[in-house]
Design a protein around this motif. Structure first.
Motif, PDB file in Angstrom:
ATOM      1  N   LEU A  85       0.833  -1.208   0.000  1.00  0.00           N
ATOM      2  CA  LEU A  85       0.000   0.000   0.000  1.00  0.00           C
ATOM      3  C   LEU A  85       0.870   1.263   0.000  1.00  0.00           C
ATOM      4  N   ALA A  86       1.996   1.200   0.721  1.00  0.00           N
ATOM      5  CA  ALA A  86       2.908   2.355   0.744  1.00  0.00           C
ATOM      6  C   ALA A  86       3.410   2.643  -0.677  1.00  0.00           C
ATOM      7  N   ASP A  87       3.721   1.593  -1.428  1.00  0.00           N
ATOM      8  CA  ASP A  87       4.154   1.776  -2.830  1.00  0.00           C
ATOM      9  C   ASP A  87       3.022   2.363  -3.666  1.00  0.00           C
ATOM     10  N   TYR A  88       1.864   1.765  -3.507  1.00  0.00           N
ATOM     11  CA  TYR A  88       0.727   2.091  -4.385  1.00  0.00           C
ATOM     12  C   TYR A  88       0.217   3.518  -4.153  1.00  0.00           C
ATOM     13  N   LEU A  89       0.323   3.987  -2.911  1.00  0.00           N
ATOM     14  CA  LEU A  89      -0.150   5.342  -2.584  1.00  0.00           C
ATOM     15  C   LEU A  89       0.744   6.421  -3.190  1.00  0.00           C
ATOM     16  N   GLN A  90       1.925   6.017  -3.658  1.00  0.00           N
ATOM     17  CA  GLN A  90       2.814   7.024  -4.253  1.00  0.00           C
ATOM     18  C   GLN A  90       2.204   7.633  -5.512  1.00  0.00           C
ATOM     19  N   GLU A  91       1.256   6.910  -6.103  1.00  0.00           N
ATOM     20  CA  GLU A  91       0.617   7.405  -7.322  1.00  0.00           C
ATOM     21  C   GLU A  91      -0.810   7.866  -6.979  1.00  0.00           C
ATOM     22  N   PRO A  92      -1.006   9.185  -6.776  1.00  0.00           N
ATOM     23  CA  PRO A  92      -2.323   9.671  -6.338  1.00  0.00           C
ATOM     24  C   PRO A  92      -3.471   9.296  -7.273  1.00  0.00           C
TER      25      PRO A  92
END
Ligand code: PMP
Ligand code: GLN
Length: 384
Positions: free
Chosen positions: A276-283
């Protein structure tokens, strides 16, 4: 034969939640399930790949108690950008196993024996039991019948010396209504200089339509100092079964919430937090949600329009209320059962979200479904 010890139930009047009941009935009768709120389309393959990646990297042991720092930092950034205020990963954010657990930890942290909590009804069904299990007293206030908006005068009138918390929910499950800036202003006014906390259930923050901004307590300078705001990745990333969410609160409240959280679960699934930390990098992974769900809402409304059901305006969430006043005078629980058994379409009766079982003759349909499922559901509704 089993020997049984005597046990006085702490929740004698509580049975199995309506979500489990209606999903089971749908399965038993092979009905389309638009009852319990969950998407029937897949989670992003990229996000699944990230979980797989982190599992293979060995991220399989306990995560830090308040949540993985990398994830809390992403959440802090997301909140700071959205709500124009600095949120700090260490002081303000706690990762929880879903929104329900965040709500529970917030209630346990604050509510003592005999304290009152104002609950706006219809209300998500975990609030009142969580309050009661902690000795608190839920004080229900119904949304206005005409438009499902909050009557703040009623809320103000319900405040007593024992009131310790008010629970709000925007976008609102099950009605699909939303709070506006003026609602938050009225709320701020009625609790000013009172020792009353706000528990703000914002799990549908990104499922909001017609260009309306989500009104978070976190964006309100006065309210955010006394609020705990709850969010769910289950809703935002189409993965309700992952049960991962978070709570944002001022440092003095976060400290108390974490004391509960650490003994309720200690920490949350590690590889998922890395992913999720990776995925949240892309708003755009969450900014695309309003348009995505608005298309589904519009399609479902357009398909249901020719039916005898009346469409209740839906400003947010993935739930559409349909009124059947012109069709039947059955209570909504019976109507929902009949629709499931006779017409193979499951919905949720909303009277179960009222402590007095108020009858509005509306059923809730979840439109987080493929267009094909929505078409089939609408065909059924148009025949009734
Ligand atoms: N609040 C509301 C209003 C909800 O609809 C839900 C979804 N079930 C939750 C909280 C809980 O979210 P989660 O599934 O992450 O526990
Ligand atoms: N929030 C979901 C709904 O309203 C379901 C939650 C649950 O099943 N506990 O349908």
């Amino acid at each position: 034969m089993e020997d049984t010890l005597s046990l006085e139930s702490k929740l004698p009047d509580v049975g199995t939640t309506i979500f489990s009941v209606m999903s089971a009935l749908a399965q038993e009768h092979n009905a389309l399930n638009l009852s319990q709120g969950f998407p029937d389309f897949p989670v992003s393959p990229e996000l699944i790949d990230r979980i797989h990646y982190w599992m293979k990297q060995g991220a399989n042991q306990y995560a830090p108690m308040p949540g993985l720092p990398a994830l809390r930092q992403q959440i802090a950034k997301k909140c700071s950008d959205a709500y124009n205020h600095h949120f700090d990963a260490d002081q303000h954010i706690t990762v929880t196993p879903g929104g329900t657990a965040a709500l529970y930890a917030a209630i346990v942290a604050v509510i003592r024996q005999g304290e009152e909590v104002i609950v706006i009804e219809p209300a998500y069904d975990s609030y009142a039991p969580a309050i009661r299990l902690n000795g608190g007293i839920p004080v229900p206030i119904g949304l206005r019948k005409s438009d499902f908006k909050v009557d703040w005068q009623k809320v103000a009138a319900a405040i007593s010396d024992n009131t310790r918390m008010i629970i709000i929910n925007t976008p609102h499950n099950p009605t699909g209504s939303i709070l506006l800036q003026e609602d938050l202003e009225q709320l701020a006014t009625i609790i000013r200089e009172k020792d009353i906390f706000i528990l703000s259930d914002e799990v549908y923050e990104h499922i909001i339509f017609d260009g309306e901004p989500h009104q978070s307590v976190l964006a309100h300078a006065e309210l955010r100092e006394k609020s705990m705001a709850v969010f769910s990745f289950g809703k935002t990333f189409h993965a309700t079964g992952w049960k991962t969410g978070y709570v944002v609160a001022p440092a003095y409240l976060t400290k108390e919430i974490r004391k509960v959280h650490q003994f309720m679960v200690f920490s949350v699934n590690t590889p998922l937090q890395f992913a999720l930390a990776d995925y949240l990098q892309e708003p755009k992974n969450y900014q695309s949600l309003p348009a995505f769900y608005q298309q589904k809402r519009d399609l479902f409304q357009q398909l249901v329009k020719p039916s005898r059901f009346q469409i209740v305006p839906c400003k947010g969430t993935y739930f559409q209320l349909l009124s059947y006043k012109q069709i039947s005078d059955l209570p909504d629980t019976e109507m929902a059962e009949w629709l499931t058994k006779e017409h193979k379409l499951a919905s949720i009766p909303i009277s179960v979200f009222f402590s007095d079982k108020r009858q509005d003759s509306v059923l809730r349909f979840c439109f987080a479904k493929s267009d094909e499922t929505l078409q089939k559901a609408a065909e059924i509704l148009c025949k009734i």
